[in-house]
Design a protein around this motif. Structure first.
Motif, PDB file in Angstrom:
ATOM      1  N   PHE A 116       1.059  -0.739  -0.114  1.00 26.08           N
ATOM      2  CA  PHE A 116      -0.308   0.414   0.398  1.00 26.08           C
ATOM      3  C   PHE A 116       1.193   1.668   0.177  1.00 26.08           C
ATOM      4  O   PHE A 116       0.826   2.039  -0.880  1.00 26.08           O
ATOM      5  N   LEU A 117       1.943   0.867   0.642  1.00 23.48           N
ATOM      6  CA  LEU A 117       2.827   2.744   0.578  1.00 23.48           C
ATOM      7  C   LEU A 117       3.904   2.583  -0.285  1.00 23.48           C
ATOM      8  O   LEU A 117       3.718   4.241  -0.207  1.00 23.48           O
ATOM      9  N   ARG A 118       3.718   1.463  -1.330  1.00 19.18           N
ATOM     10  CA  ARG A 118       5.290   1.496  -2.477  1.00 19.18           C
ATOM     11  C   ARG A 118       3.685   2.599  -3.320  1.00 19.18           C
ATOM     12  O   ARG A 118       4.154   2.920  -3.681  1.00 19.18           O
ATOM     13  N   ARG A 119       2.895   1.321  -3.644  1.00 21.79           N
ATOM     14  CA  ARG A 119       1.981   2.562  -4.348  1.00 21.79           C
ATOM     15  C   ARG A 119       1.191   3.671  -4.282  1.00 21.79           C
ATOM     16  O   ARG A 119       0.683   4.527  -5.285  1.00 21.79           O
ATOM     17  N   SER A 120       1.455   3.593  -2.973  1.00 18.50           N
ATOM     18  CA  SER A 120       0.300   5.067  -2.427  1.00 18.50           C
ATOM     19  C   SER A 120       1.717   6.234  -2.729  1.00 18.50           C
ATOM     20  O   SER A 120       0.973   6.980  -3.708  1.00 18.50           O
ATOM     21  N   PHE A 121       2.746   6.203  -3.064  1.00 20.40           N
ATOM     22  CA  PHE A 121       4.458   6.962  -3.020  1.00 20.40           C
ATOM     23  C   PHE A 121       4.232   7.559  -4.202  1.00 20.40           C
ATOM     24  O   PHE A 121       5.054   8.605  -4.739  1.00 20.40           O
ATOM     25  N   PHE A 122       4.366   6.098  -5.013  1.00 16.56           N
ATOM     26  CA  PHE A 122       4.465   6.178  -6.385  1.00 16.56           C
ATOM     27  C   PHE A 122       3.570   6.802  -7.374  1.00 16.56           C
ATOM     28  O   PHE A 122       3.361   7.723  -7.660  1.00 16.56           O
ATOM     29  N   PHE A 123       2.018   6.712  -7.314  1.00 16.03           N
ATOM     30  CA  PHE A 123       1.882   7.506  -7.277  1.00 16.03           C
ATOM     31  C   PHE A 123       0.925   9.076  -6.510  1.00 16.03           C
ATOM     32  O   PHE A 123       0.752  10.517  -7.793  1.00 16.03           O
ATOM     33  N   GLY A 124       1.202   9.094  -5.534  1.00 13.99           N
ATOM     34  CA  GLY A 124       1.389  10.955  -5.280  1.00 13.99           C
ATOM     35  C   GLY A 124       2.569  11.753  -5.986  1.00 13.99           C
ATOM     36  O   GLY A 124       2.400  12.675  -5.869  1.00 13.99           O
ATOM     37  N   ALA A 125       3.851  10.487  -6.361  1.00 13.85           N
ATOM     38  CA  ALA A 125       4.664  11.194  -6.575  1.00 13.85           C
ATOM     39  C   ALA A 125       4.562  11.878  -8.265  1.00 13.85           C
ATOM     40  O   ALA A 125       4.416  12.244  -8.943  1.00 13.85           O
ATOM     41  N   LEU A 126       3.793  10.302  -8.763  1.00 11.83           N
ATOM     42  CA  LEU A 126       3.331  11.257 -10.279  1.00 11.83           C
ATOM     43  C   LEU A 126       1.846  11.992 -10.135  1.00 11.83           C
ATOM     44  O   LEU A 126       2.423  12.669 -11.301  1.00 11.83           O
ATOM     45  N   GLY A 127       0.974  12.321  -9.421  1.00  8.91           N
ATOM     46  CA  GLY A 127       0.642  13.438  -9.523  1.00  8.91           C
ATOM     47  C   GLY A 127       1.103  14.611  -9.525  1.00  8.91           C
ATOM     48  O   GLY A 127       0.933  15.264  -9.489  1.00  8.91           O
ATOM     49  N   GLY A 128       2.541  14.890  -8.370  1.00  6.41           N
ATOM     50  CA  GLY A 128       2.907  15.958  -8.408  1.00  6.41           C
ATOM     51  C   GLY A 128       3.078  16.088 -10.000  1.00  6.41           C
ATOM     52  O   GLY A 128       3.591  16.981 -10.140  1.00  6.41           O
ATOM     53  N   LEU A 129       3.923  15.350 -10.564  1.00  3.47           N
ATOM     54  CA  LEU A 129       4.884  14.938 -11.802  1.00  3.47           C
ATOM     55  C   LEU A 129       3.954  15.412 -12.943  1.00  3.47           C
ATOM     56  O   LEU A 129       3.911  16.529 -13.768  1.00  3.47           O
TER      57      LEU A 129
END
Length: 296
Positions: free
Chosen positions: A219-232
Motif C-alpha cells: 500500500f505504501l509503495r503504491r501510494s508513494f508512486f502515485f503521489g509522486a506521479l500526481g505531482g509530476l
C-alpha cells in the motif's frame, strides 16, 4: 454450467484512478497558487528595481573629483547589481540639458544664459535596502559625502509599495494556509475511501499470519508512486500553462524564472508523495487495528 471466473485481488492493488485524479487536481491548484506567488514576487522585484536614487553634485567639480566620487558610491553594497552589472549611471549637466531641450523643443539655456542643471548620479537600490529606515540612512550617508549637493528619491512611492506588500503578503499567506489544509483533507479522504474496499482483504491477511509491516508495504509503495506521479502530472500541466503564457502575453518573460519553477515542481512532487504516503499509512493502520464488527 459455466462458473464465472472470480477476479483475483492482490494486496494493495485497489483502483487508483480516482486517487490519482484527486491528487493531481489538488497539487495543480496548489501549484497554481505557488505560481501566482512567484509571479507576484517577480513583479514586486521589477517594481523595486525602478526605485531610483538621484544624487546631484556640486557645480564646478573637476572630472577627477567626479570620477572619485563615482567610484566611492559604486563600491557601496546597496547598489543593485543585475546580470553582472551595477545599475548605476552618470549624466552630465550638458547631456541633461540636451535631453531636456529635446523634450520641450526649445533651448532653455539661451534665455537663461547658463545651464542650471547639475551633474547627476542615478542608481537603483538592492531590495534588501529598501525599507523606509534603511533608505533614510542611505540618503544621510550620501549627503555627508563631499561634493554632493542633494540626494532625492520617490519617498511616497517607496512607503506605498512597502505598506501594500505587507497587506498582500498577509492575505496570500492566509489563503495558502487554508488551501494547504484543504488539500491535505481532500487527499486524506480520497485515499481513505479507496482503502475502504480493501479492509476485508487486510483482515484476511492478518488471519493467515501476515505481519503489519508486510501488509502495509504494498500500500505504501503504491501510494508513494502515485503521489509522486500526481505531482509530476500537475507540474507538467503548470509548465504547459507557463509556456502558453509566454507565447500569448507580451512581457511575460520578464516574470519567468526557470530556477524557481523547478523548485516549485520538485516541491509538488515531494508534497504529493509524502501526503499520499502519510494518508495511506494512517488509513491502513486504522483498518489493521479495527475490530471485525467495526469493519462491517
Amino acid at each position: 454450467m459455466v462458473k464465472a471466473k472470480r477476479k483475483k485481488t492482490n494486496l494493495g492493488s485497489y483502483k487508483f484512478g480516482s486517487v490519482l485524479f484527486s491528487i493531481t487536481l489538488s497539487l495543480f491548484i496548489t501549484g497554481l497558487v505557488g505560481l501566482i506567488l512567484l509571479q507576484a514576487k517577480a513583479l514586486t522585484s521589477l517594481i523595486r528595481e525602478n526605485i531610483e536614487i538621484q544624487v546631484f553634485l556640486n557645480k564646478n567639480l573637476s572630472e577627477s573629483d567626479i570620477k572619485k566620487l563615482e567610484n566611492t558610491i559604486r563600491s557601496k553594497p546597496y547598489i543593485l547589481e543585475k546580470d553582472g552589472e551595477k545599475r548605476f549611471s552618470y549624466i552630465s549637466k550638458e547631456e541633461a540639458a540636451r535631453v531636456f531641450t529635446s523634450e520641450i523643443g526649445e533651448d532653455f539655456t539661451q534665455f537663461l544664459n547658463e545651464n542650471p542643471l547639475r551633474d547627476t548620479f542615478t542608481f537603483s537600490v538592492e531590495e534588501s535596502y529598501q525599507s523606509a529606515d534603511q533608505l533614510e540612512d542611505l540618503v544621510r550617508e550620501l549627503q555627508l559625502m563631499e561634493g554632493i549637493f542633494e540626494v532625492s528619491y520617490m519617498q511616497d512611492l517607496v512607503e506605498s509599495i512597502n505598506k501594500n506588500l505587507v497587506k498582500v503578503s498577509m492575505i496570500l499567506g492566509a489563503f495558502v494556509l487554508i488551501l494547504l489544509i484543504t488539500v491535505v483533507i481532500l487527499i486524506n479522504n480520497t485515499i481513505r475511501l479507496a482503502l475502504f474496499s480493501q479492509r476485508f482483504l487486510i483482515r484476511s491477511m492478518q488471519l493467515v499470519g501476515a505481519t503489519k509491516g508486510f501488509i502495509r508495504k504494498p500500500f505504501l509503495r503504491r501510494s508513494f508512486f502515485f503521489g509522486a506521479l500526481g505531482g509530476l502530472l500537475a507540474s507538467a500541466m503548470l509548465f504547459g500553462l507557463m509556456e502558453y503564457g509566454r507565447q500569448m502575453i507580451e512581457g511575460f518573460n520578464l516574470l519567468y524564472n526557470l530556477e524557481w519553477l523547478l523548485l516549485l515542481f520538485s516541491g509538488l512532487i515531494i508534497l504529493g508523495a509524502i501526503l499520499s504516503l502519510l494518508s495511506t499509512l494512517k488509513s491502513v493502520n486504522k483498518y489493521l487495528n479495527m475490530s471485525l464488527d467495526d469493519l462491517y
